[in-house]
Design an enzyme around this catalytic site. Structure first.
Site, PDB file in Angstrom:
ATOM      1  N   THR A 559     -14.804  20.033  -5.911  1.00 23.86           N
ATOM      2  CA  THR A 559     -13.429  20.501  -5.800  1.00 23.86           C
ATOM      3  C   THR A 559     -12.506  19.289  -5.709  1.00 23.86           C
ATOM      4  O   THR A 559     -12.960  18.151  -5.626  1.00 23.86           O
ATOM      5  CB  THR A 559     -13.238  21.359  -4.534  1.00 23.86           C
ATOM      6  OG1 THR A 559     -13.278  20.499  -3.384  1.00 23.86           O
ATOM      7  CG2 THR A 559     -14.317  22.425  -4.413  1.00 23.86           C
ATOM      8  N   GLU A 610     -20.704   8.781  -6.692  1.00 20.81           N
ATOM      9  CA  GLU A 610     -20.593   7.958  -7.897  1.00 20.81           C
ATOM     10  C   GLU A 610     -19.476   8.431  -8.811  1.00 20.81           C
ATOM     11  O   GLU A 610     -18.752   7.635  -9.395  1.00 20.81           O
ATOM     12  CB  GLU A 610     -21.923   7.964  -8.645  1.00 20.81           C
ATOM     13  CG  GLU A 610     -21.942   7.149  -9.925  1.00 20.81           C
ATOM     14  CD  GLU A 610     -21.778   5.652  -9.679  1.00 20.81           C
ATOM     15  OE1 GLU A 610     -20.659   5.147  -9.902  1.00 20.81           O
ATOM     16  OE2 GLU A 610     -22.756   5.011  -9.282  1.00 20.81           O
ATOM     17  N   VAL A 613     -15.367   7.496  -9.245  1.00 16.82           N
ATOM     18  CA  VAL A 613     -14.797   6.480 -10.137  1.00 16.82           C
ATOM     19  C   VAL A 613     -15.607   6.450 -11.428  1.00 16.82           C
ATOM     20  O   VAL A 613     -16.815   6.263 -11.414  1.00 16.82           O
ATOM     21  CB  VAL A 613     -14.833   5.078  -9.488  1.00 16.82           C
ATOM     22  CG1 VAL A 613     -14.211   4.046 -10.422  1.00 16.82           C
ATOM     23  CG2 VAL A 613     -14.131   5.081  -8.142  1.00 16.82           C
ATOM     24  N   LEU A 617     -20.091   7.138 -15.278  1.00 17.48           N
ATOM     25  CA  LEU A 617     -20.415   5.717 -15.423  1.00 17.48           C
ATOM     26  C   LEU A 617     -21.008   5.154 -14.125  1.00 17.48           C
ATOM     27  O   LEU A 617     -20.572   5.526 -13.032  1.00 17.48           O
ATOM     28  CB  LEU A 617     -19.151   4.922 -15.774  1.00 17.48           C
ATOM     29  CG  LEU A 617     -18.517   5.201 -17.135  1.00 17.48           C
ATOM     30  CD1 LEU A 617     -17.236   4.385 -17.289  1.00 17.48           C
ATOM     31  CD2 LEU A 617     -19.484   4.879 -18.260  1.00 17.48           C
ATOM     32  N   ASP A 682      -4.373   9.028  -8.386  1.00 13.25           N
ATOM     33  CA  ASP A 682      -5.816   9.116  -8.615  1.00 13.25           C
ATOM     34  C   ASP A 682      -6.419   7.731  -8.864  1.00 13.25           C
ATOM     35  O   ASP A 682      -7.481   7.392  -8.338  1.00 13.25           O
ATOM     36  CB  ASP A 682      -6.081  10.044  -9.806  1.00 13.25           C
ATOM     37  CG  ASP A 682      -7.554  10.388  -9.943  1.00 13.25           C
ATOM     38  OD1 ASP A 682      -8.134  10.878  -8.966  1.00 13.25           O
ATOM     39  OD2 ASP A 682      -8.115  10.139 -11.028  1.00 13.25           O
ATOM     40  N   LYS A 686      -9.133   5.463  -6.657  1.00 10.49           N
ATOM     41  CA  LYS A 686     -10.352   4.902  -7.247  1.00 10.49           C
ATOM     42  C   LYS A 686     -10.511   3.415  -6.948  1.00 10.49           C
ATOM     43  O   LYS A 686     -11.598   2.965  -6.590  1.00 10.49           O
ATOM     44  CB  LYS A 686     -10.353   5.150  -8.760  1.00 10.49           C
ATOM     45  CG  LYS A 686     -10.544   6.604  -9.141  1.00 10.49           C
ATOM     46  CD  LYS A 686     -10.454   6.820 -10.645  1.00 10.49           C
ATOM     47  CE  LYS A 686     -10.658   8.287 -11.024  1.00 10.49           C
ATOM     48  NZ  LYS A 686     -10.560   8.520 -12.476  1.00 10.49           N
ATOM     49  N   GLY A 800     -13.818  14.020 -18.380  1.00  9.34           N
ATOM     50  CA  GLY A 800     -14.410  15.149 -19.093  1.00  9.34           C
ATOM     51  C   GLY A 800     -15.425  15.861 -18.224  1.00  9.34           C
ATOM     52  O   GLY A 800     -16.180  15.236 -17.466  1.00  9.34           O
TER      53      GLY A 800
END
Length: 816
Positions: A559, A610, A613, A617, A682, A686, A800
């Site tokens: 969420t 993980e 950020v 990746l 955001d 990060k 995505g």
């Protein structure tokens, strides 16, 4: 000669008795048999309950006894031919008339003593064995009934009498020799003392009776017929994957039965073990099943196949008593005094543990006896307590004993480490430990609420090591959550075959509904789980996870809610692993972040984020690896917003800025509120998380944020936001054209250097590593002490639902 014992479920009704009859017929063709039977199922408990009612002057006892009488009369009608029923119906009525007289006496006197208890409970086995013997006789079998009470002699310890083996063995052997009948039927459980008073051998005493008789006649084999396929590797009521044990030693069977394996009454083993008589545990309802063989000499191939442990057993309703004090150190006789006072009060000590310091002794007793034991110990040590040599005994209730048992545990290193490790990983606190020098039993005392979890954890570790069961609790089923569920269903078979992991979605929640299934939510159930769900709250979801207390649990937060991280601390303290896509926790106040990391370490569980950020990746993982290996990160330069990269890669003035942002949101690249991305909030979160993971204690307000959005765009709803973007279209065109004038492009970047961080739009030249970054790609450039000249670069799709879900999935696998 063989001895066959049939338990209460095996003789519960006429249908079951006929199954037992077939087994008796088959065995009697091969050798002479002595058949020992229990009372009909639930009869003994009902007899006791009726007596308790009577002692309280409650006339409910009358209907209970009447129901039992009807039950036995009905059994006569079903087992005995009509023309021969009369005498047996009278037989049943006569004995129930006798019982009614006894119950009337209890009712009048209001007294229910152990002596009376033994008298009334002896009727159950007496009646069942008589009727079964009659049935076999009317079937034309060579059968005789033996009254065990006339041959088994005990002391007068009513309800749990001690057997006089010398007299008993002589009596039983003489009867068997004098009567040449092929079948002897005898009641279990009942005996008499030297004065002819009815006594009983304790609950489970029918097993004991059978073992006593088997030992007396030096039987070839003792068979215990019950309703399961032998002894199991764990209680099947707690462990769905419990397996029958093919062969087991007497010592293993004794240990397992002592600590709660209900299929066998512990004292039953001693009489046959002394005489080296094989004991078989078989299923009346599946007589062809192998069952369990208990013996001294195990089949060599069975021993080789046997796992390190033979089984896991458990005993509930346990209490601990601890006697401690400096006056105990080096003083002989303290233990003797403790155990003597308990012995005088007839309190059974189940487990003992004492540290080498001699400062304390801890014992486990049945919870029903704990306050009696407390009083006895405090009374015995009254003078020592007054002189402060010891403190009053401490008690703990609500506990269970779980025991890992196995002959193959002897001389094997690492068994305790493996046992305590898997329990610790699942947040199970151990209150006391006991292990004898035989090394075939490691017993632990834990909270009773953890029993199911502990038994399952140990069973999985020692008996199902090929597949690890993992329980997932998913909060959030939007774009990322839905993709994650799809990936779990698609990949689970691969994980079972290649990683020996089985994932179960044991709970799922959105903002409105939540649904749970300990056995796992199937793909079919997932399609309509909302219809079955109950009203959701994040605290209710957490409480349900904790109360279910399933092993190898992982909470997954996909969420963007600020309230969901509020439950992290409580879950981590219960050793529940957390995988968070949500960035709120890791980017909140530094002390909160630090506390969550510390709590995870202290409670031996995982807190992975993980995907905070770079989506899927390996950015945070890379930092962690660098830090663990002793490197130090000196600077970070990054493009961390797949959304902003997508937006500025696709905004060239041919379409409005508003349209490009809307497309990014539609394709799942933005947060539910796109302003979190476009304001740089955001990205700021990060870079904050990366700096913290690199060892720098930054706060969110320390990050410099150069916003490119006009202030008016931040007001109102998301719909208003899109309207304002359209109004300020010229502003966005100017930003792009200004960069293009200098042969550069716009990138929203994050930088960390010299302990400071900032985020904002930059003009990026073609020779920069940040320039050739397309679509939704992210890039993170690390400079470290080791990567000082040529930086370490992590680059790839950074937004995505698909890739984010895969990153969450990878964290789940790492966490287990």
């Amino acid at each position: 000669m063989k001895v066959l014992k049939f338990g209460g479920t095996s003789v519960a009704n006429a249908g079951n008795i006929l199954l037992a009859e077939n087994i008796i017929k088959k065995e009697s063709l091969q050798s002479k048999v002595i058949v020992v039977v229990s009372a009909l199922h639930n009869v003994t408990d009902t007899l006791i309950k009726a007596a308790e009612y009577a002692s309280l002057k409650d006339e409910k006892y009358i209907s209970l006894i009447k129901n039992l009488e009807e039950k036995h009369l009905e059994l006569v009608k079903e087992l005995i031919p009509v023309l021969l029923q009369s005498s047996w119906l009278s037989f049943v009525k006569k004995h129930f008339n006798d019982m009614e007289d006894i119950y009337s006496g209890i009712f009048v006197l209001g007294e229910f003593t152990d002596k009376i208890r033994d008298r009334i409970t002896s009727y159950g086995e007496f009646l069942s064995s008589s009727l079964i013997a009659a049935r076999l006789q009317y079937e034309g079998l060579d059968c005789i009934w033996m009254n065990s009470a006339d041959h088994i002699r005990t002391d007068s310890s009513f309800t749990n009498a001690k057997v006089n083996f010398e007299i008993t063995e002589k009596n039983v052997k003489n009867f068997a020799v004098d009567h040449k009948n092929q079948i002897i039927v005898a009641p279990g459980f009942i005996a008499k003392d030297q004065n002819g008073n009815a006594t009983t051998l304790g609950r489970g005493g029918s097993d004991y009776t059978a073992a006593i008789i088997a030992g007396a006649v030096s039987a070839e084999e003792l068979q215990i017929w019950t309703d399961v396929d032998g002894m199991m590797t764990a209680d099947p009521r707690l462990v769905s994957n419990a397996k029958p044990i093919s062969e087991i030693s007497y010592h293993e069977a004794m240990e397992l039965s002592h600590f709660g394996a209900k299929v066998l009454y512990p004292p039953s083993i001693q009489p046959v073990m002394i005489k080296n008589i094989n004991l078989k545990i078989k299923n009346t309802f599946a007589p062809e099943a192998h069952g369990t063989l208990v013996s001294h000499k195990l089949n060599k191939s069975a021993v080789e196949k046997q796992k390190i442990a033979a089984g896991v057993s458990n005993m509930s309703h346990i209490a601990l008593l601890t006697l401690e004090g400096s006056g105990m150190v080096g003083i002989p006789g303290t233990s003797a005094k403790l155990f003597q006072c308990l012995s005088l009060e007839k309190i059974n000590v189940i487990l003992i543990t004492q540290g080498s310091s001699e400062h304390s002794i801890t014992i486990a007793v049945n919870e029903k006896e704990v306050f009696h034991a407390e009083s006895a110990v405090n009374s015995s040590f009254e003078d020592d307590i007054k002189l402060q040599r010891v403190t009053p005994v401490k008690i703990e209730t609500g506990l269970s004993i779980v025991a890992l048992v196995g002959e193959n545990m002897k001389n094997r290193s690492g068994i305790s480490a493996k046992m305590f490790g898997c329990l610790g990983n699942n947040g199970i606190n151990i209150r006391a430990i006991a292990q004898g020098s035989s090394e075939r039993n490691i017993s632990i005392v834990i909270s009773e609420k953890d029993t199911r979890k502990a038994v399952n954890v140990l069973h999985e570790e020692f008996f199902e090591s090929e597949i690890k069961q993992v329980h997932l609790y998913l909060c959030g089923v939007g774009n990322v959550g839905s993709k994650l569920v799809e990936q779990i269903f698609e990949q689970n078979e691969y994980l079972r075959e290649n990683n020996l992991i089985n994932l179960r979605i044991a709970g799922i929640s959105n903002s409105r509904k939540m649904f749970f299934s300990d056995q796992g939510i199937s793909e079919t159930e997932y399609s309509n789980w909302i219809e079955k769900g109950v009203e959701a709250s994040i605290y209710g979801f957490a409480e349900e996870i904790i109360s279910r207390n399933l092993r190898n649990s992982v909470f997954i937060d996909v969420t963007a809610s600020s309230s969901v991280p509020e439950i992290y601390d409580n879950l981590l303290k219960r050793s529940i692993n957390i995988v968070a896509c949500n960035k709120i926790a890791a980017s909140s106040d530094f002390e909160v972040y630090k506390n969550l990391k510390s709590t995870a370490r202290n409670h031996n569980c995982k807190f992975y984020f993980e995907t905070n950020v770079g989506a899927g990746l390996p950015v945070i993982g890379t930092i962690n690896d660098l830090m663990k290996s002793g490197d130090k990160i000196t600077s970070i330069q990054a493009v961390l917003s797949g959304t902003l990269n997508f937006v500025f890669n696709n905004y060239d003035g041919s379409r409005t800025f508003s349209e490009v942002v809307a497309r990014a949101q539609k394709e799942g690249f933005t947060e539910p509120d796109p302003r979190l991305d476009l304001t740089g909030t955001d990205v700021a979160r990060k870079i904050l998380i990366l700096a913290r993971e690199a060892g720098y204690p930054l706060q969110f307000e320390n990050i410099e944020n150069e916003s490119f959005l006009p202030e008016e765009c931040l007001q109102g709803s998301v719909e208003n936001f899109y309207e304002k973007l359209t109004e300020y279209e010229n502003h966005f065109k100017n930003l792009v054209s200004e960069a293009q004038k200098n042969g550069k492009i716009l990138k929203y970047t994050a930088e960390f250097k010299d302990g400071k961080a900032k985020v904002g739009l930059q003009h990026v030249a073609p020779d920069s590593d940040l320039y050739h970054l397309y679509g939704k790609d992210n890039i993170v450039i690390f400079k470290t002490l080791r990567y000082s000249e040529q930086p370490l670069v992590v680059k790839g799709a950074g937004a995505g639902a698909e890739v984010t879900a895969s990153g969450v999935f990878a964290d789940i696998i790492r966490s287990v």
